[in-house]
Design a protein around this motif. Structure first.
Motif, PDB file in Angstrom:
ATOM      1  N   GLY A   1       0.874  -1.415  -0.070  1.00 45.68           N
ATOM      2  CA  GLY A   1       0.082   0.166  -0.011  1.00 45.68           C
ATOM      3  C   GLY A   1       0.752   1.332   0.040  1.00 45.68           C
ATOM      4  N   LEU A   2       2.014   1.294   0.704  1.00 46.77           N
ATOM      5  CA  LEU A   2       2.750   2.398   0.872  1.00 46.77           C
ATOM      6  C   LEU A   2       3.358   2.868  -0.497  1.00 46.77           C
ATOM      7  CD1 LEU A   2       4.719   3.831   4.111  1.00 46.77           C
ATOM      8  CD2 LEU A   2       5.492   4.364   1.480  1.00 46.77           C
ATOM      9  N   ALA A   3       3.974   1.534  -1.004  1.00 46.17           N
ATOM     10  CA  ALA A   3       4.971   1.870  -2.157  1.00 46.17           C
ATOM     11  C   ALA A   3       3.919   2.219  -3.593  1.00 46.17           C
ATOM     12  CB  ALA A   3       5.686   0.630  -2.520  1.00 46.17           C
ATOM     13  N   ASP A   4       2.661   1.697  -3.548  1.00 45.37           N
ATOM     14  CA  ASP A   4       1.919   1.814  -4.564  1.00 45.37           C
ATOM     15  C   ASP A   4       1.152   2.997  -4.410  1.00 45.37           C
ATOM     16  OD1 ASP A   4       2.838  -0.691  -5.740  1.00 45.37           O
ATOM     17  OD2 ASP A   4       0.849  -1.591  -5.008  1.00 45.37           O
ATOM     18  N   GLN A   5       1.236   3.961  -3.407  1.00 46.18           N
ATOM     19  CA  GLN A   5       0.358   5.158  -3.246  1.00 46.18           C
ATOM     20  C   GLN A   5       1.068   6.115  -4.370  1.00 46.18           C
ATOM     21  OE1 GLN A   5      -2.194   5.900  -1.272  1.00 46.18           O
ATOM     22  NE2 GLN A   5      -2.236   7.671  -2.727  1.00 46.18           N
ATOM     23  N   PHE A   6      -0.143   6.903  -4.975  1.00 49.89           N
ATOM     24  CA  PHE A   6       0.244   7.874  -5.809  1.00 49.89           C
ATOM     25  C   PHE A   6       0.487   9.159  -5.027  1.00 49.89           C
ATOM     26  CE2 PHE A   6      -1.602   4.907  -8.690  1.00 49.89           C
ATOM     27  CZ  PHE A   6      -0.749   4.744  -9.847  1.00 49.89           C
ATOM     28  N   GLY A   7       1.389  10.047  -5.571  1.00 52.64           N
ATOM     29  CA  GLY A   7       1.671  11.527  -4.720  1.00 52.64           C
ATOM     30  C   GLY A   7       2.984  11.983  -5.332  1.00 52.64           C
ATOM     31  N   GLY A   8       3.329  12.847  -4.482  1.00 54.14           N
ATOM     32  CA  GLY A   8       4.453  13.621  -4.732  1.00 54.14           C
ATOM     33  C   GLY A   8       4.452  14.910  -5.891  1.00 54.14           C
ATOM     34  N   VAL A   9       5.124  15.430  -6.114  1.00 51.72           N
ATOM     35  CA  VAL A   9       5.049  16.640  -7.069  1.00 51.72           C
ATOM     36  C   VAL A   9       4.563  15.986  -8.582  1.00 51.72           C
ATOM     37  CG1 VAL A   9       6.245  18.300  -8.305  1.00 51.72           C
ATOM     38  CG2 VAL A   9       6.856  17.879  -6.171  1.00 51.72           C
ATOM     39  N   LYS A  10       4.899  14.932  -9.168  1.00 52.58           N
ATOM     40  CA  LYS A  10       4.448  14.395 -10.333  1.00 52.58           C
ATOM     41  C   LYS A  10       3.352  13.434 -10.220  1.00 52.58           C
ATOM     42  CE  LYS A  10       8.890  15.289 -12.348  1.00 52.58           C
ATOM     43  NZ  LYS A  10      10.157  14.833 -13.036  1.00 52.58           N
ATOM     44  N   ASN A  11       2.665  13.031  -9.128  1.00 53.68           N
ATOM     45  CA  ASN A  11       1.713  12.322  -8.798  1.00 53.68           C
ATOM     46  C   ASN A  11       2.187  10.844  -9.446  1.00 53.68           C
ATOM     47  OD1 ASN A  11      -0.714  11.810  -7.835  1.00 53.68           O
ATOM     48  ND2 ASN A  11      -1.715  11.768  -9.640  1.00 53.68           N
ATOM     49  N   LYS A  12       3.266  10.368  -8.957  1.00 55.48           N
ATOM     50  CA  LYS A  12       3.724   9.013  -9.329  1.00 55.48           C
ATOM     51  C   LYS A  12       3.737   8.190  -8.012  1.00 55.48           C
ATOM     52  CE  LYS A  12       6.331  10.106 -13.341  1.00 55.48           C
ATOM     53  NZ  LYS A  12       6.401   9.466 -14.523  1.00 55.48           N
ATOM     54  N   LYS A  13       3.895   6.709  -8.307  1.00 57.56           N
ATOM     55  CA  LYS A  13       3.902   6.035  -7.083  1.00 57.56           C
ATOM     56  C   LYS A  13       5.195   6.151  -6.267  1.00 57.56           C
ATOM     57  CE  LYS A  13       1.577   2.046  -9.029  1.00 57.56           C
ATOM     58  NZ  LYS A  13       1.471   0.699  -9.177  1.00 57.56           N
ATOM     59  N   TYR A  14       5.080   5.960  -4.874  1.00 59.62           N
ATOM     60  CA  TYR A  14       5.999   6.147  -3.873  1.00 59.62           C
ATOM     61  C   TYR A  14       7.126   5.060  -4.335  1.00 59.62           C
ATOM     62  CZ  TYR A  14       8.417   7.117   0.538  1.00 59.62           C
ATOM     63  OH  TYR A  14       9.168   7.341   1.573  1.00 59.62           O
ATOM     64  N   MET A  15       7.032   3.939  -4.564  1.00 63.53           N
ATOM     65  CA  MET A  15       7.994   2.924  -4.995  1.00 63.53           C
ATOM     66  C   MET A  15       8.704   2.240  -3.821  1.00 63.53           C
ATOM     67  SD  MET A  15       7.250   2.569  -8.082  1.00 63.53           S
ATOM     68  CE  MET A  15       8.164   1.639  -8.966  1.00 63.53           C
ATOM     69  N   SER A  16       8.937   1.176  -3.717  1.00 64.53           N
ATOM     70  CA  SER A  16       9.737   0.483  -2.787  1.00 64.53           C
ATOM     71  C   SER A  16      11.366   1.040  -2.772  1.00 64.53           C
ATOM     72  CB  SER A  16       9.680  -1.007  -3.044  1.00 64.53           C
ATOM     73  OG  SER A  16      10.412  -1.426  -4.148  1.00 64.53           O
ATOM     74  N   SER A  17      11.623   1.632  -3.976  1.00 63.01           N
ATOM     75  CA  SER A  17      12.929   2.000  -3.709  1.00 63.01           C
ATOM     76  C   SER A  17      13.106   3.110  -3.209  1.00 63.01           C
ATOM     77  CB  SER A  17      13.718   2.425  -5.091  1.00 63.01           C
ATOM     78  OG  SER A  17      12.741   3.082  -6.075  1.00 63.01           O
ATOM     79  N   ARG A  18      12.203   4.110  -3.046  1.00 60.11           N
ATOM     80  CA  ARG A  18      12.113   5.229  -2.129  1.00 60.11           C
ATOM     81  C   ARG A  18      11.911   4.957  -0.686  1.00 60.11           C
ATOM     82  NH1 ARG A  18      10.831  10.386  -4.321  1.00 60.11           N
ATOM     83  NH2 ARG A  18       9.626   9.274  -6.112  1.00 60.11           N
ATOM     84  N   LEU A  19      11.043   3.934  -0.391  1.00 59.36           N
ATOM     85  CA  LEU A  19      10.662   3.258   0.688  1.00 59.36           C
ATOM     86  C   LEU A  19      12.077   2.744   1.414  1.00 59.36           C
ATOM     87  CD1 LEU A  19       8.864   2.733   3.337  1.00 59.36           C
ATOM     88  CD2 LEU A  19       8.396   0.643   2.069  1.00 59.36           C
ATOM     89  N   LYS A  20      12.749   2.131   0.914  1.00 52.56           N
ATOM     90  CA  LYS A  20      14.070   1.656   1.290  1.00 52.56           C
ATOM     91  C   LYS A  20      15.133   2.723   1.600  1.00 52.56           C
ATOM     92  CE  LYS A  20      13.855  -1.650  -2.081  1.00 52.56           C
ATOM     93  NZ  LYS A  20      14.306  -2.664  -2.873  1.00 52.56           N
ATOM     94  N   LYS A  21      15.099   3.599   0.769  1.00 54.61           N
ATOM     95  CA  LYS A  21      16.155   4.814   0.834  1.00 54.61           C
ATOM     96  C   LYS A  21      15.652   5.599   2.286  1.00 54.61           C
ATOM     97  CE  LYS A  21      17.744   9.046  -1.268  1.00 54.61           C
ATOM     98  NZ  LYS A  21      17.643  10.141  -2.192  1.00 54.61           N
TER      99      LYS A  21
END
Length: 126
Positions: free
Chosen positions: A61-81
């Motif tokens: 759910g967190l990694a798949d959430q849309f948002g941010g400046v460009k309304n993209k998925k959060y992604m697992s790579s961002r979560l790991k960072k």
């Protein structure tokens, strides 16, 4: 007694952070529900753990959430960072930081899925 952890995952990974280094243990690339009653087993992984390791497991759910400046998925790579940035902070404070990160990312978007995350710091007697 052996300082081992067994992990079996469906789609999502287990993240282990030790001494500032992240190791990902990937789950099988299939959902749980589709295979119930079909006798198909998931892979069990034995993981050696040490005192002060921190382990995270989470839903998509967190990694798949849309948002941010460009309304993209959060992604697992961002979560790991993000987890690498906060892993040395006490776990209760991490909980709050993760909630803030998620809400800030989501912005005005609707939440698209359930979000479940668990972090455990190991205090083993080694």
């Amino acid at each position: 007694n052996r300082n081992e952890l067994m992990f079996t995952g469906a789609k999502n990974s287990l993240i282990l952070i030790r001494d500032g280094k992240l190791t990902e243990f990937k789950g099988d690339k299939r959902p749980v529900g589709h295979y119930i009653g079909k006798g198909i087993k998931f892979t069990a992984q034995k993981i050696s753990v040490k005192k002060n390791d921190i382990i995270y497991i989470y839903s998509d759910g967190l990694a798949d959430q849309f948002g941010g400046v460009k309304n993209k998925k959060y992604m697992s790579s961002r979560l790991k960072k993000f987890l690498l940035e906060i892993n040395d902070i006490p776990t209760k404070k991490q909980e709050n930081l993760i909630k803030i990160e998620f809400k800030d990312w989501m912005g005005e978007n609707e939440q698209i899925d359930d979000v479940c995350m668990m972090g455990i710091r190991l205090w083993l007697n080694i």
